[in-house]
Write a protein that holds these residues in place. Structure first.
Motif, mmCIF file in Angstrom:
data_model
loop_
_atom_site.group_PDB
_atom_site.id
_atom_site.type_symbol
_atom_site.label_atom_id
_atom_site.label_comp_id
_atom_site.label_asym_id
_atom_site.label_seq_id
_atom_site.Cartn_x
_atom_site.Cartn_y
_atom_site.Cartn_z
ATOM 1 N N GLY A 35 0.876 -1.233 0.189
ATOM 2 C CA GLY A 35 0.007 0.063 -0.076
ATOM 3 C C GLY A 35 0.966 1.141 0.126
ATOM 4 O O GLY A 35 2.056 1.337 0.228
ATOM 5 N N PHE A 36 0.272 2.446 -0.358
ATOM 6 C CA PHE A 36 0.926 3.670 -0.092
ATOM 7 C C PHE A 36 -0.115 4.789 0.044
ATOM 8 O O PHE A 36 -1.122 4.623 -0.058
ATOM 9 N N ASN A 37 0.564 5.878 0.407
ATOM 10 C CA ASN A 37 -0.274 7.113 0.886
ATOM 11 C C ASN A 37 0.614 8.389 0.077
ATOM 12 O O ASN A 37 1.874 8.511 0.511
ATOM 13 N N PHE A 38 0.196 8.891 -1.192
ATOM 14 C CA PHE A 38 1.036 10.316 -1.484
ATOM 15 C C PHE A 38 -0.045 11.542 -1.625
ATOM 16 O O PHE A 38 -1.051 11.174 -1.788
ATOM 17 N N GLN A 39 0.485 12.472 -1.085
ATOM 18 C CA GLN A 39 0.033 13.747 -0.813
ATOM 19 C C GLN A 39 0.724 14.647 -1.559
ATOM 20 O O GLN A 39 2.197 14.803 -1.261
ATOM 21 N N CYS A 40 0.305 15.692 -2.326
ATOM 22 C CA CYS A 40 1.259 16.748 -2.751
ATOM 23 C C CYS A 40 1.156 17.856 -1.728
ATOM 24 O O CYS A 40 0.382 17.847 -0.828
ATOM 25 N N PRO A 41 2.288 18.441 -1.654
ATOM 26 C CA PRO A 41 2.454 19.847 -0.978
ATOM 27 C C PRO A 41 0.819 20.724 -0.687
ATOM 28 O O PRO A 41 0.402 20.654 -1.907
ATOM 29 N N HIS A 42 0.779 21.438 0.077
ATOM 30 C CA HIS A 42 -0.347 22.374 0.381
ATOM 31 C C HIS A 42 -0.398 23.403 -1.034
ATOM 32 O O HIS A 42 0.625 23.912 -1.264
ATOM 33 N N GLY A 43 -1.428 23.625 -1.635
ATOM 34 C CA GLY A 43 -1.752 24.380 -2.792
ATOM 35 C C GLY A 43 -1.292 23.752 -4.148
ATOM 36 O O GLY A 43 -1.045 24.298 -5.075
ATOM 37 N N GLU A 44 -0.632 22.582 -4.160
ATOM 38 C CA GLU A 44 -0.497 21.776 -5.322
ATOM 39 C C GLU A 44 -1.368 20.705 -5.678
ATOM 40 O O GLU A 44 -1.909 19.988 -4.665
ATOM 41 N N VAL A 45 -1.261 20.237 -6.885
ATOM 42 C CA VAL A 45 -2.294 18.930 -7.269
ATOM 43 C C VAL A 45 -1.348 18.062 -8.161
ATOM 44 O O VAL A 45 -0.276 18.531 -8.750
ATOM 45 N N ILE A 46 -1.877 16.709 -8.206
ATOM 46 C CA ILE A 46 -1.164 15.800 -9.201
ATOM 47 C C ILE A 46 -1.267 16.303 -10.498
ATOM 48 O O ILE A 46 -2.414 16.650 -11.083
ATOM 49 N N MET A 47 -0.446 16.310 -11.392
ATOM 50 C CA MET A 47 -0.154 16.781 -12.888
ATOM 51 C C MET A 47 0.438 15.667 -13.571
ATOM 52 O O MET A 47 0.443 15.676 -14.837
ATOM 53 N N ALA A 48 1.194 14.536 -13.063
ATOM 54 C CA ALA A 48 1.798 13.451 -13.649
ATOM 55 C C ALA A 48 1.738 12.435 -13.061
ATOM 56 O O ALA A 48 1.858 12.243 -11.871
ATOM 57 N N ILE A 49 1.592 11.317 -13.850
ATOM 58 C CA ILE A 49 1.541 9.917 -13.010
ATOM 59 C C ILE A 49 2.232 8.955 -14.215
ATOM 60 O O ILE A 49 1.863 8.878 -15.447
#
Length: 179
Positions: A35-49
């Motif tokens: 399993g994993f948990n990934f979060q962007c820093p505050h004010g950022e969103v995922i843009m590449a996978i």
């Protein structure tokens, strides 16, 4: 499932880092069947996978993500939350509720169905509520192919995803990202 942290043991590190990863300076966030948990820093969103498939590793994938700050015209995130869980072993379609944008992902692997459950970390912004969504065509043609989705147009954001799952073959045939 064809669609996220902690490297616990040195022997596994070689397996994770030994696979090609073409998002520069972004390590894989999981080991196979973990399993994993990934979060962007505050004010950022995922843009590449990016994902890398291995049939011998339980038909699982390694995953990596890249974040990008949102435009200042969107304001600050007014709220963030973990949205509904998408269970493994079935098809699903999920958009962040409350017009949120995907700023994180967590996932757990289930060997009984050779699939993952997924949950999105969503954030809503004070000055923008994105409503219209389209599905990307940037999905692997075959479930064993590498996955690579990059949002190249600034101002487009990931809002959710969907999959198609084959219970007979125990694999996901596609992951579509909703922009």
């Amino acid at each position: 499932m064809a669609l996220l942290f902690l490297l616990c043991a040195l022997p596994f590190l070689a397996v994770v880092t030994g696979q090609p990863n073409f998002i520069p300076d972004e390590p894989w966030v999981n080991m196979y069947r973990q399993g994993f948990n990934f979060q962007c820093p505050h004010g950022e969103v995922i843009m590449a996978i990016r994902s890398y498939f291995s049939e011998k590793e339980g038909s699982d994938r390694l995953w990596t993500f890249e974040c990008q700050p949102t435009p200042s015209t969107m304001g600050e995130p007014t709220e963030c939350w973990w949205d509904d869980i998408n269970r493994g072993g079935q098809e699903w379609y999920q958009l962040c509720t409350n017009n949120g944008l995907v700023a994180g992902v967590q996932s757990q692997y289930f060997p009984a169905v050779l699939d993952r459950e997924w949950q999105f970390y969503c954030c809503r912004y004070s000055r923008r509520c994105p409503y219209s969504c389209t599905f990307t065509e940037d999905v692997p043609e075959h479930y064993k192919e590498e996955g690579d989705i990059v949002i190249e147009n600034y101002g487009y954001f990931i809002r959710g995803a969907s999959t198609t799952f084959s219970a007979v073959h125990r694999w996901v045939s596609a992951i579509h990202v909703s922009l």
